[in-house]
Design an enzyme around this catalytic site. Structure first.
Site, mmCIF file in Angstrom:
data_model
loop_
_atom_site.group_PDB
_atom_site.id
_atom_site.type_symbol
_atom_site.label_atom_id
_atom_site.label_comp_id
_atom_site.label_asym_id
_atom_site.label_seq_id
_atom_site.Cartn_x
_atom_site.Cartn_y
_atom_site.Cartn_z
ATOM 1 N N HIS A 449 0.831 3.045 3.024
ATOM 2 C CA HIS A 449 1.009 3.730 4.307
ATOM 3 C C HIS A 449 2.149 3.169 5.140
ATOM 4 C CE1 HIS A 449 -3.644 4.126 3.832
ATOM 5 N NE2 HIS A 449 -3.015 5.030 3.107
ATOM 6 N N PRO A 450 3.394 3.248 4.693
ATOM 7 C CA PRO A 450 4.497 2.812 5.555
ATOM 8 C C PRO A 450 4.587 3.686 6.801
ATOM 9 C CG PRO A 450 5.329 3.906 3.576
ATOM 10 C CD PRO A 450 3.857 3.734 3.393
#
Lengths: 512, 216
Positions: A449-450
């Site tokens: 989840h950047p």
């Protein structure tokens, strides 16, 4: 214009379709990226009659071509062929890079943005409109569009059933996930793309809907710069690159509005290459650094069978309770062979020989936005190191995961370290976890989840994008992806990105 | 079932991730400033003069990208890391592990290939001093080689990175091969096997059901 639904596949202009060395295009809006943000904005704008052009850097891979082989899928569907990592090389950052983006390869988990996160955004970033009252209609809309529903009993695989029993023993709250899936076939291959179109990714929802309303989609098209004149965008330029890395054409698009939705790593890179935006562009990167905590059980679990993600522990989700989530996740042997260090030689063989007895828990923490994305002129760098501020949360999440495994009946739990550290009983946890230090290469971490590299906020002193999604100081340039998130979410971000993208599209329409 | 067993850049780069982001300068700097790294590098200096019986052997047939010393290193590492004899697991004779690694190495981008090469050279030669084995990794007895891996797995940053690098290449090269899946009952691809129907694209949303007013 008549709207013709597309029953299967997508009309995509691919590198193999380009016959000219210079491609010149025009549109009302050009959208860079075809994932959660790009697809939603494409549909919402196209259905209002705008001429929309979507440019995707990755290839178009129809679901019929998915192999259900994770190693193959890393190559074809993921950013940097699955090797994207931080500067220290101890955090793998997985992002989709194909038509449909990360939505094609995610685990289908669907959470609304927690209220306490929205409260932080309003309090610390002047985002007065980020209230449940404003966002709930967007959540309801995407939940309906994407068939999001709570896992039924048949979607709780053996590994999740075990953990539910463990959580019950510990008195912890554990819930079934909500997922965007229709008639899940329980193949367990979510991370390699859903071969039979059950996952409601952008590939089978918003993109074909956008195309039905006239949106054009180009794959294999890497945007390098946003073009501007006197503080106003005029379009983008880039290159068409085929799957062998061969340049096919230069591309230039004239458009009065540009939406960047290339993801939290690529969007700031494009802005930096374009020399647009303030000093906040690329800063405040967060990524939910995760650990996969594996354990061996006395009975076969077959962690690759059934729905990949069934249940999660929400007992510690609120920051005052710890600020982390435990998600029970399945995996195949190609992943399993890498994530745990059971020892060298015979212990490793023994571990893999009993692969079907293994199960795992993914930890997610509410990490601080300490990272930075930079374009150095030749390549990008992701400067993210787990902060000392977040290390205790990581260890608390790890400790809880070990406890859950043991309560669920695990015989041995392996800490996600580069050296063998295993726990067999509750009394050993503190000593084993206590051996871990916050140093590079100490932990095996993955980010799914950047986020947060073009933070949304009212004040340009601490944000790159205004509360309506416009880049501060540039007219006609919007951001509509996970870059916007001012703080990390704790939970899987896809629904938040869909909702924010819809919100930004509406603001763009209102200002048009 | 027809399936390719050719390794891909994805798997290759995944395996190379521990050194993927260490630039040449940074790689050397990290090595030099780390205490044990200094010893390792010094050991490597001596060890380049230390010959191994395998030095005179050519790499295996069909090897295109690995140097001879890298080939022998991975041959030895495979035997050390995957002692499958006497287990139900697929014998190494049926899985071309080092050939798979060769393909994976060949698919790495140039700058990363250089770093991996430097790292492998260091890993091989540093065994002379690191742990005082007095010989290169390729010549270590199995028990000593296991110990070498374990020592490096809790060593300094660069040691951890290199031990992980070698392990990842070997593990991925073995387990990505469908020939290894049967003995552990891994199902592999299932949709076609199960005859699952394609659902196709979702129908266009019913715009009446969710009014535009509701979201503005």
């Amino acid at each position: 214009m008549s709207v013709q639904a597309i029953a299967r596949g997508l009309p995509v202009v691919q590198a193999s379709d380009v016959t000219s060395a210079q491609l010149t295009l025009k549109a009302d809006v050009v959208i860079v990226g075809s994932g959660a943000g790009g697809a939603v904005t494409a549909y919402e704008l196209a259905r209002q009659g705008l001429d929309v052009l979507v440019l995707e850097a990755g290839p178009y891979v129809p679901s019929t071509a998915f192999t259900e082989d994770f190693a193959d899928s890393l190559e074809t569907l993921y950013e940097d062929h699955g090797s994207q990592s931080n500067k220290d090389g101890d955090l793998l950052i997985l992002q989709g890079r194909c038509v449909g983006g990360s939505t094609v390869v995610n685990g289908c988990v669907a959470f609304r943005t927690p209220d306490f996160i929205l409260e932080e955004w309003r309090r610390d970033f002047g985002l007065a409109e980020m209230t449940p009252a404003t966002l709930n209609p967007y959540f309801e809309r995407v939940e309906k569009h994407l068939s999001i529903s709570t896992n039924g009993p048949h979607e709780i695989a053996r590994h999740s059933q075990l953990m539910m029993a463990g959580a019950q023993k510990l008195g912890w709250s554990m819930k079934p996930f909500q997922r965007n899936v229709r008639e899940c076939a329980l193949t367990g291959h979510c991370l390699s793309g859903c071969k039979t179109d059950r996952k409601q990714s952008m590939l089978v929802t918003y993109l074909p809907w956008a195309a039905a309303h006239g949106a054009r989609i180009h794959s294999d098209t890497r945007v390098s710069r946003v073009l501007s004149d006197n503080g106003r965008v005029t379009g983008v330029e880039g290159e068409v690159i085929d799957r062998t890395g061969h340049k096919v054409a230069d591309v230039r698009v004239e458009a009065p509005r540009v939406i960047l939705a290339a993801g939290a790593v690529q969007t700031p890179v494009i802005l930096q290459r374009s020399e647009l935006g303030n000093a906040q562009v690329g800063r405040h990167f967060a990524c939910h650094p995760s650990m996969y905590v594996g354990a061996r059980y006395p009975e076969p679990v077959y962690p690759w069978r059934g729905a990949l993600l069934g249940t999660y522990v929400d007992e510690f989700m609120h920051p005052k309770d710890g600020g982390f989530v435990l998600e029970v996740g399945g995996l195949g042997v190609a992943e399993m062979c890498l994530i745990t260090e059971p020892g060298t030689g015979k212990p490793y063989i023994d571990y893999m020989q009993h692969a079907r007895f293994n199960a795992g828990i993914v930890t997610l923490i509410h990490d601080h936005n300490v990272g930075e994305i930079r374009w150095n002129g030749e390549y990008k760098t992701i400067d993210y190191r787990l902060s000392d501020q977040d290390f205790p949360s990581m260890m608390a999440a790890l400790t809880a995961a070990v406890r859950l495994h043991l309560a669920a009946g695990a015989e041995e739990v392996f800490l996600p370290a580069t050296e063998r550290l295993a726990v067999r009983r509750e009394s050993e946890i503190e000593a084993m976890v206590g051996q871990l230090r916050n140093r590079p290469q100490a932990l095996r971490m993955v980010s799914y989840h950047p986020q947060g590299s073009c933070r949304m906020g009212a004040d340009p002193a601490n944000s790159a994008v205004d509360p309506h999604g416009r880049l501060h100081g540039v007219e006609g340039l919007y951001v509509a992806d996970a870059s916007l998130l001012p703080t990390s979410l704790i939970v899987n971000p896809q629904v938040t990105v869909y909702a924010l993208a819809n919100y930004v599209a509406d603001r763009l329409l209102a200002s048009a | 079932m027809t399936r390719t067993t050719t390794p891909t850049p994805g798997a290759a780069r995944h395996a190379a991730a521990p050194v993927a982001s260490l630039s040449r300068r940074r790689f050397l700097r990290t090595t030099l400033i780390a205490g044990a790294g200094v010893a390792a590098l010094a050991g490597a200096g001596f060890a380049w003069l230390r010959r191994s019986p395998v030095d005179s052997l050519p790499p295996g047939e069909g090897i295109r990208y690995l140097t001879a010393s890298e080939y022998h290193l991975f041959q030895h590492a495979t035997a050390v890391l995957l002692p499958v004899q006497g287990t139900p697991l697929t014998p190494l004779s049926q899985v071309p592990v080092v050939q798979h690694i060769d393909h994976m190495i060949g698919l790495l981008p140039g700058h990363l290939r250089k770093q991996v090469g430097m790292g492998l050279t260091l890993f091989d030669n540093a065994a002379v001093v690191s742990g005082w084995h007095g010989r290169r990794f390729v010549d270590l007895e199995t028990a000593d080689a296991v110990q070498y891996f374990d020592d490096w797995s809790h060593g300094n940053t660069i040691q951890k990175a290199l031990a992980t690098l070698v392990k990842r290449f070997v593990y991925v090269a073995y387990w990505r091969d469908p020939a290894t899946w049967g003995p552990v009952e891994f199902d592999g691809p299932v949709s076609e096997k199960w005859g699952l129907a394609y659902l196709g694209n979702a129908p266009l949303p019913d715009q009446q059901a969710v009014s535009q007013e509701a979201v503005q």
